[in-house]
Design an enzyme around this catalytic site. Structure first.
Site, mmCIF file in Angstrom:
data_model
loop_
_atom_site.group_PDB
_atom_site.id
_atom_site.type_symbol
_atom_site.label_atom_id
_atom_site.label_comp_id
_atom_site.label_asym_id
_atom_site.label_seq_id
_atom_site.Cartn_x
_atom_site.Cartn_y
_atom_site.Cartn_z
ATOM 1 C CD GLU B 124 0.710 -11.319 5.344
ATOM 2 O OE1 GLU B 124 2.037 -11.526 5.107
ATOM 3 O OE2 GLU B 124 -0.023 -12.218 5.672
HETATM 4 C C1 HEC Z 1 -0.138 -9.131 8.911
HETATM 5 C C2 HEC Z 1 0.305 -10.355 9.561
HETATM 6 C C3 HEC Z 1 1.476 -10.938 9.140
HETATM 7 C C4 HEC Z 1 2.850 -10.482 8.835
HETATM 8 C C5 HEC Z 1 3.015 -8.988 9.160
HETATM 9 C C6 HEC Z 1 3.536 -11.615 8.707
HETATM 10 N N1 HEC Z 1 2.730 -12.575 8.576
HETATM 11 FE FE1 HEC Z 1 3.626 -14.568 8.276
HETATM 12 N N2 HEC Z 1 1.660 -15.170 7.946
HETATM 13 C C7 HEC Z 1 0.399 -14.524 8.180
HETATM 14 C C8 HEC Z 1 -0.391 -15.310 7.601
HETATM 15 C C9 HEC Z 1 -1.997 -14.904 7.716
HETATM 16 C C10 HEC Z 1 0.171 -16.499 7.010
HETATM 17 C C11 HEC Z 1 -0.749 -17.660 6.424
HETATM 18 C C12 HEC Z 1 -0.926 -17.121 4.726
HETATM 19 C C13 HEC Z 1 -1.401 -18.339 4.094
HETATM 20 O O1 HEC Z 1 -0.953 -19.571 4.467
HETATM 21 O O2 HEC Z 1 -1.731 -18.239 3.182
HETATM 22 C C14 HEC Z 1 1.498 -16.438 7.383
HETATM 23 C C15 HEC Z 1 2.241 -17.580 7.060
HETATM 24 C C16 HEC Z 1 3.763 -17.516 7.370
HETATM 25 C C17 HEC Z 1 4.550 -18.633 7.518
HETATM 26 C C18 HEC Z 1 4.055 -20.198 7.290
HETATM 27 C C19 HEC Z 1 3.913 -21.141 8.260
HETATM 28 C C20 HEC Z 1 3.353 -22.296 7.934
HETATM 29 O O3 HEC Z 1 3.419 -23.194 8.525
HETATM 30 O O4 HEC Z 1 2.890 -22.426 6.668
HETATM 31 C C21 HEC Z 1 5.570 -18.222 8.078
HETATM 32 C C22 HEC Z 1 6.930 -19.005 7.921
HETATM 33 C C23 HEC Z 1 5.508 -16.719 8.179
HETATM 34 N N3 HEC Z 1 4.315 -16.336 7.771
HETATM 35 C C24 HEC Z 1 6.571 -16.027 8.692
HETATM 36 C C25 HEC Z 1 6.617 -14.658 8.436
HETATM 37 C C26 HEC Z 1 7.704 -13.737 8.373
HETATM 38 C C27 HEC Z 1 9.150 -14.174 8.458
HETATM 39 C C28 HEC Z 1 7.282 -12.521 8.212
HETATM 40 C C29 HEC Z 1 7.987 -11.279 8.235
HETATM 41 C C30 HEC Z 1 8.750 -11.063 7.156
HETATM 42 C C31 HEC Z 1 5.908 -12.473 8.296
HETATM 43 N N4 HEC Z 1 5.472 -13.896 8.539
HETATM 44 C C32 HEC Z 1 4.982 -11.421 8.599
HETATM 45 C C33 HEC Z 1 0.488 -13.332 8.696
HETATM 46 C C34 HEC Z 1 1.429 -12.434 8.682
#
Ligand code: HEC
Ligand code: HEC
Ligand code: HEC
Ligand code: HEC
Ligand code: CA
Ligand code: CA
Lengths: 331, 331
Positions: B124
């Protein structure tokens, strides 16, 4: 030249009042945007933030011209489709409307012509125009907005780029401390900043960096008196004119918001503003500047940071069954 | 269960008035965010949009949870550092505060714990935490903001993730047409949408998709009565608990704003909402739905699109000479 003469005449006629003296300055005040077509600006903003105009569905204009970061990506060369490395540093879109032409080599006449480039550029958004148009056509809210604004013309490359350009025209940064100073508030600058401005004029920086954007009014050779050493293969305006005399000639960049638009030069090689000032002095003018003098000029340049456009993030209308799917990976 | 019983009791006591009957519904109204710490929310917003928390200087939380697009990236699996393909579909950050835990497999207890993950995740943002903190520490405006809000604690992983989490808690989407209906406005839904809601309850969709977020209240097996066929290697909650019975068990996703959060399922394999409804019916319940019935349920689900958070794009403070440089390419 004409403006200067008139200003001097006026100053003479009215006595050298502060106001009239300032009217002869090489830099002019940036005026706040006057929005006459709010619906078009709003549509253009959506398109500027629209990742579905890229093949991956991931990159928008704002990815590389991040309006949280002074309208740049703040890295030496850009990241495009498939993480390809771009050829040149991304200039800011802030105050771009003041540029005599667009791109470092001026190959696009204006903002509308420019906007068609990155969508299709395989190293940027990598999206064939006809698919980009199909994306927009597949979304009823876009259809309705284009119809309301452009009537019969509807959704076409020319209306898409027109809306983006009209949005970009609103991206001006008025009311910097330097503008306040130009408008007559002598306390808006510190003594050091005023000294820096005096040096900026005395050293002939303002011969190239002038006008409201403090740049963008002419093409100039990079490395006028001493070569600028770089690995970057960009040749400058010779690519447009074919003239050998245009080798290493670039559009003079704006110095508005220069505090935000690091790294500097077309190769993005210099991160520090004082350092960039010293490079300029050396390669363009050949006269060494002391660290102290360069620091003063840099201090003045930081007073050119204006009010950044207040952008409410657009809410983009959802795709439909007809919307061509993004192709983020290996297709 | 308790709530339901109370609601029924209340309904009995006052007569089955519309209001009381609705209080027994499996879905509860989303309340607008009440902001008690505006400075912290503002800081968290900056961090959510801060690409300098990534190794490349290019990716922010908003890259993958785009608040212009319902809090998702709207592609099957995400694009991370160096254009690496992510393992799973990115869930929305909208209404994430209602989830019993974070991530598809619930491996983070809450939003604060979650936020530390993506910054360091090599697929990420790929940024070592200590460098991310150094970036923030190198910028006086961040230093001042953290000090004003967190005092002695200053800039640390825990304050950074706290601010992000507090910002995310404001990302709720109240006042959907369905909420208006729940609040007593019976005309807020069309006859088709009401029929879809009746089917949603009659078909036991609401056994899993319930609560204010219409999901996020339990973990459930994907493919309860019939296997869900996918290439995606994710195993679900077994990765957290180690229990074989937790294989293919995922957190039930929210159906709020489901119109915007395509493509669907943890593998992002289904783009069409009616199609997703039919898949659910088949693999979770085993009873075939007619196209017409699935269409009605989808029509109801679209009434769950709420008011999207109005975000003024943050203006991020500039880097300094001390700020670690982004490493976009091959370092
Ligand atoms: C490169 C893409 C990417 C970036 C950059 C990213 N995310 Fe995510 N995010 C994802 C993915 C893919 C998942 C699901 C991962 C899993 O469930 O294993 C996720 C899951 C989440 C969830 C969980 C939501 C749920 O309902 O379970 C949250 C909240 C979240 N991210 C917030 C953030 C925050 C805050 C940041 C920055 C600090 C961030 N993400 C950066 C791709 C990204
Ligand atoms: C992948 C990164 C990337 C994307 C995406 C991108 N740009 Fe650019 N932009 C650049 C680079 C790099 C340049 C300089 C190219 C050159 O001069 O040859 C540039 C130049 C420009 C300029 C010229 C500014 C000047 O002073 O010369 C404007 C205006 C502009 N872009 C607007 C846009 C718009 C509008 C979009 C979306 C339709 C867009 N850009 C998408 C990287 C990008
Ligand atoms: C003869 C014309 C000329 C003169 C004189 C000149 N500049 Fe420049 N300046 C340019 C050009 C052209 C560029 C872009 C060069 C490039 O990137 O290849 C530039 C770039 C810059 C940059 C970097 C802008 C950016 O966004 O990358 C700064 C800062 C700057 N000049 C400041 C100054 C200062 C201060 C002086 C006086 C000491 C000065 N310039 C004198 C033409 C000039
Ligand atoms: C036994 C529990 C259960 C039942 C019953 C159930 N679901 Fe689901 N639903 C889930 C789980 C778990 C997922 C996530 C599965 C995955 O992506 O692997 C899901 C995913 C979905 C999604 C895709 C959400 C997204 O964002 O990807 C939709 C739409 C959906 N369900 C609607 C329905 C409808 C409509 C019904 C009734 C016809 C229903 N569900 C019945 C547990 C259930
Ligand atoms: Ca730059
Ligand atoms: Ca999704």
């Amino acid at each position: 030249m004409k403006t200067t003469l008139i200003a001097i005449t006026v100053a003479a006629a009215f006595g050298a009042s502060a106001l009239c003296a300032l009217a002869a300055e090489p830099i002019q005040i940036i005026e706040p945007a006057v929005i006459t077509e709010p619906a078009k600006v709003e549509l253009g903003k959506k398109l500027f933030f629209e990742p579905r105009l890229s093949k991956s569905g991931f990159l928008s204009c704002n990815s590389c011209h991040n309006l949280s970061l002074g309208g740049v990506d703040a890295i030496p060369t850009s990241i495009g489709h498939d993480w390809q490395e771009g050829p040149i540093n991304a200039p800011t879109v802030l105050n771009a409307k003041y540029m005599l032409a667009q791109f470092w080599d001026g190959r696009a006449a204006d903002l509308q012509e420019q906007a068609a480039g990155p969508i299709e550029n395989p190293k940027e958004m990598a999206m064939e125009h006809h698919i980009a148009l199909k994306v927009l056509e597949s979304i009823p809210q876009y259809q309705a907005e284009f119809k309301a604004i452009y009537g019969e013309q509807g959704i076409s490359l020319s209306t898409v780029t027109d809306a983006i350009a009209v949005f970009e025209e609103t991206l001006v940064t008025p009311n910097s401390r330097f503008d306040q100073y130009l408008a007559g508030d002598h306390d808006a600058l510190s003594a050091e900043e005023k000294a820096g401005y005096a040096l900026f004029k005395a050293n002939a920086c303002s011969a190239c960096h002038n006008g409201p954007a403090v740049g963008g009014t002419s093409y100039q050779k990079m490395g006028l008196v001493q070569p600028f050493v770089t690995d970057n293969p960009a040749q400058g305006r010779i690519d447009v004119t074919g003239k050998e005399s245009d080798r290493n000639v670039f559009k003079v960049p704006t110095l508005r918001n220069i505090e935000l638009t690091y790294p500097y030069f077309h190769d993005g090689s210099v991160w520090d503003l004082t350092e960039a000032v010293k490079v300029m002095q050396q390669v363009q003018l050949g006269l060494p500047l002391s660290d102290e003098e360069a620091g003063k000029i840099a201090a003045f340049l930081k007073t050119l940071t204006g009010e950044q456009p207040q952008i409410t993030l657009p809410i983009l209308p959802p795709s439909t069954a007809e919307t061509p799917r993004p192709q983020p990976f290996g297709q």
